[in-house]
Design an enzyme around this catalytic site. Sequence first.
Site, PDB file in Angstrom:
ATOM      1  CE  LYS A 145      -8.690   1.036  -6.056  1.00 44.24           C
ATOM      2  NZ  LYS A 145      -8.926  -0.291  -5.434  1.00 44.24           N
ATOM      3  CE  LYS A 157     -11.980  -6.363  -9.093  1.00 44.39           C
ATOM      4  NZ  LYS A 157     -11.689  -6.804  -7.733  1.00 44.39           N
ATOM      5  CG  ASP A 209     -11.672   0.123  -7.625  1.00 54.59           C
ATOM      6  OD1 ASP A 209     -11.932   0.201  -6.411  1.00 54.59           O
ATOM      7  OD2 ASP A 209     -10.674  -0.490  -8.074  1.00 54.59           O
ATOM      8  CG  ASP A 245      -8.450  -7.654  -8.313  1.00 55.73           C
ATOM      9  OD1 ASP A 245      -8.666  -6.454  -8.619  1.00 55.73           O
ATOM     10  OD2 ASP A 245      -9.350  -8.447  -7.994  1.00 55.73           O
ATOM     11  CD  GLU A 256      -6.828  -2.182  -8.417  1.00 54.07           C
ATOM     12  OE1 GLU A 256      -6.743  -3.394  -8.138  1.00 54.07           O
ATOM     13  OE2 GLU A 256      -7.780  -1.472  -8.055  1.00 54.07           O
ATOM     14  NE  ARG A 291      -3.408  -3.681  -1.644  1.00 54.62           N
ATOM     15  CZ  ARG A 291      -3.863  -4.654  -0.854  1.00 54.62           C
ATOM     16  NH1 ARG A 291      -3.034  -5.405  -0.156  1.00 54.62           N
ATOM     17  NH2 ARG A 291      -5.164  -4.885  -0.780  1.00 54.62           N
TER      18      ARG A 291
HETATM   19  N1  BES Z   1     -11.346  -2.524  -5.966  1.00 57.31           N
HETATM   20  C1  BES Z   1     -11.113  -3.727  -5.278  1.00 57.31           C
HETATM   21  C2  BES Z   1     -11.760  -3.773  -3.895  1.00 57.31           C
HETATM   22  C3  BES Z   1     -13.268  -3.760  -3.838  1.00 57.31           C
HETATM   23  C4  BES Z   1     -13.974  -4.934  -3.662  1.00 57.31           C
HETATM   24  C5  BES Z   1     -13.961  -2.569  -3.883  1.00 57.31           C
HETATM   25  C6  BES Z   1     -15.362  -4.914  -3.576  1.00 57.31           C
HETATM   26  C7  BES Z   1     -15.338  -2.547  -3.800  1.00 57.31           C
HETATM   27  C8  BES Z   1     -16.040  -3.702  -3.627  1.00 57.31           C
HETATM   28  C9  BES Z   1      -9.612  -3.928  -5.080  1.00 57.31           C
HETATM   29  O1  BES Z   1      -8.776  -3.397  -6.046  1.00 57.31           O
HETATM   30  C10 BES Z   1      -9.368  -5.400  -5.070  1.00 57.31           C
HETATM   31  O2  BES Z   1      -9.626  -6.028  -6.039  1.00 57.31           O
HETATM   32  N2  BES Z   1      -8.873  -5.899  -3.948  1.00 57.31           N
HETATM   33  C11 BES Z   1      -8.627  -7.279  -3.780  1.00 57.31           C
HETATM   34  C12 BES Z   1      -7.325  -7.427  -3.022  1.00 57.31           C
HETATM   35  C13 BES Z   1      -6.793  -8.827  -2.979  1.00 57.31           C
HETATM   36  C14 BES Z   1      -6.336  -9.263  -4.342  1.00 57.31           C
HETATM   37  C15 BES Z   1      -5.646  -8.855  -1.997  1.00 57.31           C
HETATM   38  C16 BES Z   1      -9.781  -7.885  -3.003  1.00 57.31           C
HETATM   39  O3  BES Z   1     -10.310  -7.234  -2.105  1.00 57.31           O
HETATM   40  O4  BES Z   1     -10.185  -8.993  -3.320  1.00 57.31           O
HETATM   41 ZN    ZN Z   2      -9.560  -1.751  -7.085  1.00 53.21          ZN
HETATM   42 ZN    ZN Z   3      -8.454  -4.711  -7.701  1.00 55.25          ZN
END
Ligand code: BES
Ligand code: ZN
Ligand code: ZN
Length: 495
Positions: free
Chosen positions: A260, A272, A283, A342, A344, A346
């Site tokens: 990723k 965010k 990321d 967010d 994204e 996947r």
């Molecule tokens: N890049 C983030 C996940 C992340 C969170 C990585 C903290 C490192 C530290 C990912 O893209 C994300 O934002 N995921 C969301 C998914 C949700 C919207 C279903 C999350 O984990 O809040």
């Molecule tokens: Zn992310």
């Molecule tokens: Zn994200």
Amino acid sequence: MVDILTDKRGWKDFPVEAVVLGVFEPKPDAMLNEINKLLEGAVEHIIKKKEFTGEFGQVRLIHTLKKLACEHILLVGLGKRDEFGLEQLRRVSGIVARTLRDNGIPRFATTLHNTITKKATLREQARAVAEGSILGAYQFTKYKTLNREKIKELKSVILLEAEKAAEEGAQAGKVIADAQCFVRDVVNEPASSRTPARLAEIALELRKLGIKVNVYDKAGIEKLGLNGLLAVSRGSAVEPRFIVLEYKKGAGHPVAIIGKGITFDSGGLDIKLPQFMEDMKSDVAGAAAVIGIMRAVAGLGLNAGVVGIIAATENMPGGNAYKPGDIIRAYNGKTIEVGNTDAEGRIILSDAIAYAEKNYKPKCIVDIATLTGACVVALGYAAAGLMCRDAALANRLRLAGEASGELVWELPMFEDYKDYIRSEVADVRNIPGNKGYEAGAIAGAWFLQNFVEKTPFAHIDIAGPAWSIERKNYWEKGATGFGVRLLVEFLRSVR
Ligand code: BES
Ligand code: ZN
Ligand code: ZN
């Protein structure tokens, strides 16, 4: 870069700035008494006052006052003998390297690779010492302009009493740890100067190592039909890249490793909060790990076929950004309902995974991604989440984790979780349809599983261990380079 050298001589008459001696708990007496004799009573007080107990990670720097060939002795506590394994050796080596470095000692000799009497080979121990030392001495100083002359650096580590096995282990350790430090540099770099295009340039440098590198720009990505990657990139002012790296030695189908590469995750329109956005240059950690893995695999000359695939883009809320409620037709034809911009990672990975399966017919597909905050909630920073429906593949990854000290812990892929990402209007939805966060890490894995037809597939969520909030053992604050040791070890085990 830290040099790792070996020498057949022992420590007592070896001329060097410092010699490192490991001492077990609870009775450091024998070793201390010997040193005391050699130094003519100079450490008497340490013994009398029990100032050094051998507790894990304890350090004590002693000046030899020219009574020995070396200038200093660094005592380091190894903890209890029966709790001391390769990962402890790696950690202690990290502590040693940093301690000496910070004391202005650029070169030291060590016998720590002879400490584990059972359970580990000389080669493995030498490798662990090399890895721990290099990783522990890592620092990201590129952007510090003031008092640069005060920045201390470790230059070389010498493994003493070293025969051939130790030498080979040490060199392998250097290749792997250098690759891991390279990953740290890529991830620590500010997102605005490490865009998808720049990431592609970094990948292209691997051509020097005999790796085939193909980079697709936006037009190329459109032509391929990687619509998930395109959709996520629409809110950004910079172009996405799709990067394919190939390494081949020997016959047979390759293993595909997918990263990723969100070079910055603002969350997109589902933006965010500041406290969750600040570290989101991290990321890109999965993609950076893939580049590091390819580099290490080539450096080691591993007998394997590996294809590394990186989907790289920013996730930004620009005027043309993809929107909640949008439906995307992915590379394999399946449709994705965007519940949250967010989630994204996947979306871009689904294209990369389907691309790998279709174009390479790999033995197995492993993706490595900072995918979910939910995985950090579940496992913290100590292990990556492993989600895999193929028991043999999962087992190999678990063993590679134990051998390399980069642990993975399995989360279940029960069929019931598959429903969490069902969509009313498309084939799949990118977040759970009910509350949006239930079993978040597993829901993410099931989403990805939709884009694999028949190849054994494992998803590794490194959102926790990719980034360190503290300086400890062989970690520096910031990027850890997690995944390089794990997957290089895994690739070694693939037949
Ligand atoms: N890049 C983030 C996940 C992340 C969170 C990585 C903290 C490192 C530290 C990912 O893209 C994300 O934002 N995921 C969301 C998914 C949700 C919207 C279903 C999350 O984990 O809040
Ligand atoms: Zn992310
Ligand atoms: Zn994200």
